[in-house]
Design a protein around this motif. Structure first.
Motif, PDB file in Angstrom:
ATOM      1  N   UNK A  50     -44.862 -18.124  34.554  1.00 63.19           N
ATOM      2  CA  UNK A  50     -44.414 -19.110  35.541  1.00 63.19           C
ATOM      3  C   UNK A  50     -43.830 -20.332  34.836  1.00 63.19           C
ATOM      4  N   UNK A  51     -44.542 -20.815  33.795  1.00 64.04           N
ATOM      5  CA  UNK A  51     -44.057 -22.019  33.101  1.00 64.04           C
ATOM      6  C   UNK A  51     -42.688 -21.764  32.458  1.00 64.04           C
ATOM      7  N   UNK A  52     -42.475 -20.525  31.944  1.00 61.37           N
ATOM      8  CA  UNK A  52     -41.184 -20.179  31.341  1.00 61.37           C
ATOM      9  C   UNK A  52     -40.076 -20.274  32.391  1.00 61.37           C
ATOM     10  N   UNK A  53     -40.343 -19.720  33.554  1.00 57.58           N
ATOM     11  CA  UNK A  53     -39.382 -19.767  34.658  1.00 57.58           C
ATOM     12  C   UNK A  53     -39.084 -21.215  35.047  1.00 57.58           C
ATOM     13  N   UNK A  54     -40.137 -22.018  35.147  1.00 55.42           N
ATOM     14  CA  UNK A  54     -39.973 -23.416  35.564  1.00 55.42           C
ATOM     15  C   UNK A  54     -39.157 -24.216  34.553  1.00 55.42           C
ATOM     16  N   UNK A  55     -39.435 -23.995  33.261  1.00 56.52           N
ATOM     17  CA  UNK A  55     -38.662 -24.726  32.243  1.00 56.52           C
ATOM     18  C   UNK A  55     -37.209 -24.249  32.207  1.00 56.52           C
ATOM     19  N   UNK A  56     -36.984 -22.958  32.486  1.00 56.99           N
ATOM     20  CA  UNK A  56     -35.612 -22.453  32.546  1.00 56.99           C
ATOM     21  C   UNK A  56     -34.849 -23.145  33.681  1.00 56.99           C
ATOM     22  N   UNK A  57     -35.511 -23.300  34.836  1.00 64.06           N
ATOM     23  CA  UNK A  57     -34.885 -23.999  35.970  1.00 64.06           C
ATOM     24  C   UNK A  57     -34.552 -25.440  35.584  1.00 64.06           C
ATOM     25  N   UNK A  58     -35.496 -26.081  34.877  1.00 61.66           N
ATOM     26  CA  UNK A  58     -35.267 -27.470  34.445  1.00 61.66           C
ATOM     27  C   UNK A  58     -34.085 -27.532  33.485  1.00 61.66           C
ATOM     28  N   UNK A  59     -33.996 -26.525  32.573  1.00 64.86           N
ATOM     29  CA  UNK A  59     -32.886 -26.480  31.619  1.00 64.86           C
ATOM     30  C   UNK A  59     -31.546 -26.357  32.308  1.00 64.86           C
ATOM     31  N   UNK A  60     -31.510 -25.551  33.360  1.00 65.58           N
ATOM     32  CA  UNK A  60     -30.274 -25.412  34.146  1.00 65.58           C
ATOM     33  C   UNK A  60     -29.925 -26.739  34.812  1.00 65.58           C
ATOM     34  N   UNK A  61     -30.937 -27.355  35.392  1.00 63.52           N
ATOM     35  CA  UNK A  61     -30.747 -28.623  36.099  1.00 63.52           C
ATOM     36  C   UNK A  61     -30.248 -29.716  35.144  1.00 63.52           C
ATOM     37  N   UNK A  62     -30.785 -29.689  33.911  1.00 70.89           N
ATOM     38  CA  UNK A  62     -30.376 -30.683  32.907  1.00 70.89           C
ATOM     39  C   UNK A  62     -29.060 -30.310  32.225  1.00 70.89           C
ATOM     40  N   UNK A  63     -28.442 -29.201  32.677  1.00 75.71           N
ATOM     41  CA  UNK A  63     -27.152 -28.721  32.162  1.00 75.71           C
ATOM     42  C   UNK A  63     -27.188 -28.401  30.658  1.00 75.71           C
ATOM     43  N   UNK A  64     -28.378 -27.911  30.196  1.00 76.96           N
ATOM     44  CA  UNK A  64     -28.505 -27.534  28.777  1.00 76.96           C
ATOM     45  C   UNK A  64     -27.670 -26.296  28.458  1.00 76.96           C
ATOM     46  N   UNK A  65     -27.367 -25.483  29.480  1.00 77.33           N
ATOM     47  CA  UNK A  65     -26.540 -24.291  29.251  1.00 77.33           C
ATOM     48  C   UNK A  65     -25.120 -24.660  28.844  1.00 77.33           C
ATOM     49  N   UNK A  66     -24.730 -25.899  29.071  1.00 78.24           N
ATOM     50  CA  UNK A  66     -23.370 -26.322  28.755  1.00 78.24           C
ATOM     51  C   UNK A  66     -23.259 -26.940  27.365  1.00 78.24           C
ATOM     52  N   UNK A  67     -24.409 -27.089  26.670  1.00 79.83           N
ATOM     53  CA  UNK A  67     -24.354 -27.726  25.345  1.00 79.83           C
ATOM     54  C   UNK A  67     -23.812 -26.738  24.315  1.00 79.83           C
ATOM     55  N   UNK A  68     -23.230 -27.290  23.273  1.00 84.71           N
ATOM     56  CA  UNK A  68     -22.671 -26.463  22.195  1.00 84.71           C
ATOM     57  C   UNK A  68     -23.771 -25.660  21.495  1.00 84.71           C
ATOM     58  N   UNK A  69     -24.932 -26.302  21.274  1.00 90.53           N
ATOM     59  CA  UNK A  69     -26.047 -25.625  20.608  1.00 90.53           C
ATOM     60  C   UNK A  69     -26.498 -24.399  21.409  1.00 90.53           C
ATOM     61  N   UNK A  70     -26.629 -24.550  22.726  1.00 88.42           N
ATOM     62  CA  UNK A  70     -27.047 -23.440  23.591  1.00 88.42           C
ATOM     63  C   UNK A  70     -26.025 -22.302  23.515  1.00 88.42           C
ATOM     64  N   UNK A  71     -24.735 -22.658  23.552  1.00 82.19           N
ATOM     65  CA  UNK A  71     -23.677 -21.642  23.516  1.00 82.19           C
ATOM     66  C   UNK A  71     -23.732 -20.841  22.207  1.00 82.19           C
ATOM     67  N   UNK A  72     -24.009 -21.531  21.070  1.00 83.86           N
ATOM     68  CA  UNK A  72     -24.094 -20.847  19.776  1.00 83.86           C
ATOM     69  C   UNK A  72     -25.288 -19.892  19.748  1.00 83.86           C
ATOM     70  N   UNK A  73     -26.437 -20.380  20.223  1.00 85.28           N
ATOM     71  CA  UNK A  73     -27.651 -19.551  20.249  1.00 85.28           C
ATOM     72  C   UNK A  73     -27.436 -18.329  21.133  1.00 85.28           C
ATOM     73  N   UNK A  74     -26.794 -18.529  22.294  1.00 81.11           N
ATOM     74  CA  UNK A  74     -26.536 -17.411  23.207  1.00 81.11           C
ATOM     75  C   UNK A  74     -25.590 -16.382  22.583  1.00 81.11           C
ATOM     76  N   UNK A  75     -24.593 -16.865  21.874  1.00 76.22           N
ATOM     77  CA  UNK A  75     -23.639 -15.957  21.225  1.00 76.22           C
ATOM     78  C   UNK A  75     -24.354 -15.112  20.165  1.00 76.22           C
ATOM     79  N   UNK A  76     -25.221 -15.768  19.374  1.00 75.78           N
ATOM     80  CA  UNK A  76     -25.987 -15.038  18.346  1.00 75.78           C
ATOM     81  C   UNK A  76     -26.942 -14.034  18.981  1.00 75.78           C
ATOM     82  N   UNK A  77     -27.633 -14.460  20.053  1.00 77.01           N
ATOM     83  CA  UNK A  77     -28.574 -13.571  20.737  1.00 77.01           C
ATOM     84  C   UNK A  77     -27.838 -12.361  21.311  1.00 77.01           C
TER      85      UNK A  77
END
Length: 197
Positions: A1-28
């Motif tokens: 549950x906490x993982x889901x909640x923090x993911x929602x917060x990350x979306x809300x804080x627009x962390x998916x739009x950061x360059x660091x997030x994009x690099x990590x996602x590309x590597x993953x």
């Protein structure tokens, strides 16, 4: 549950739009895609029954079981004590097992001195030599080792044998599959290097 909640917060804080997030996602994505591609490549690797049998026939020495003995012992501190116990066992005053329970300072004494089955290289050299040279049922000793003085009674001797095919065929099959997968993996890596590098 906490993982889901923090993911929602990350979306809300627009962390998916950061360059660091994009690099990590590309590597993953690259790692997951590589894992899927490797799994797809190796999934059909198999070994036929006749290949397993042929490997067994050509490599029987690999499946050799060394000779072993089943023995009991009595361990005491002095040679005199060892000789006294030997006399009691030899003249029928006590059984070997009863003497082990009463006199042996080894924990095996509580089981009549039973050490179970052991092969060469598992016991100290002096003990091993005496055990492998003894006749079945004969009590030998005193045998001096770093632990003290032993009386040894060999219950059974097992000659070196080759493990039956049925006993080892599954481990052979797994080994051959692994070898084929490694070969296919290496060959594919070479092909991909030539193609993409």
């Amino acid at each position: 549950v906490s993982l889901y909640l923090f993911a929602k917060k990350g979306e809300e804080d627009k962390l998916t739009e950061t360059e660091e997030f994009q690099k990590v996602m590309a590597n993953a994505k690259r790692e997951i895609l590589a894992q899927f591609a490797m799994r797809e490549l190796l999934k059909d690797v198999s070994v036929e029954a006749d290949e397993v049998e042929a490997f067994y026939d050509l490599n029987k020495a690999q499946f050799q079981k060394g000779e072993s003995v089943c023995a009991k012992h009595i361990l005491v501190d002095t040679e005199d004590e060892c000789n006294e116990i030997l006399a009691k066992v030899t003249n029928g005053e006590m059984t070997f097992e009863a003497a082990a329970k009463e006199f042996s300072k080894c924990p095996s004494g509580q089981n009549g001195g039973d050490l179970g089955e052991f092969g060469k290289g598992q016991m100290v050299p002096e003990f091993e030599q005496a055990a492998f040279e003894a006749e079945v049922g004969q009590v030998v000793g005193p045998v001096k080792t770093q632990f003290g003085f032993h009386l040894i009674k060999v219950e059974k001797k097992n000659e070196g044998t080759i493990s039956p095919f049925e006993e080892v065929k599954e481990s052979i099959r797994k080994t051959l599959v692994q070898q084929k997968q490694n070969q296919l993996y290496g060959k594919t890596i070479d092909e991909l290097k030539a193609k993409y590098m």
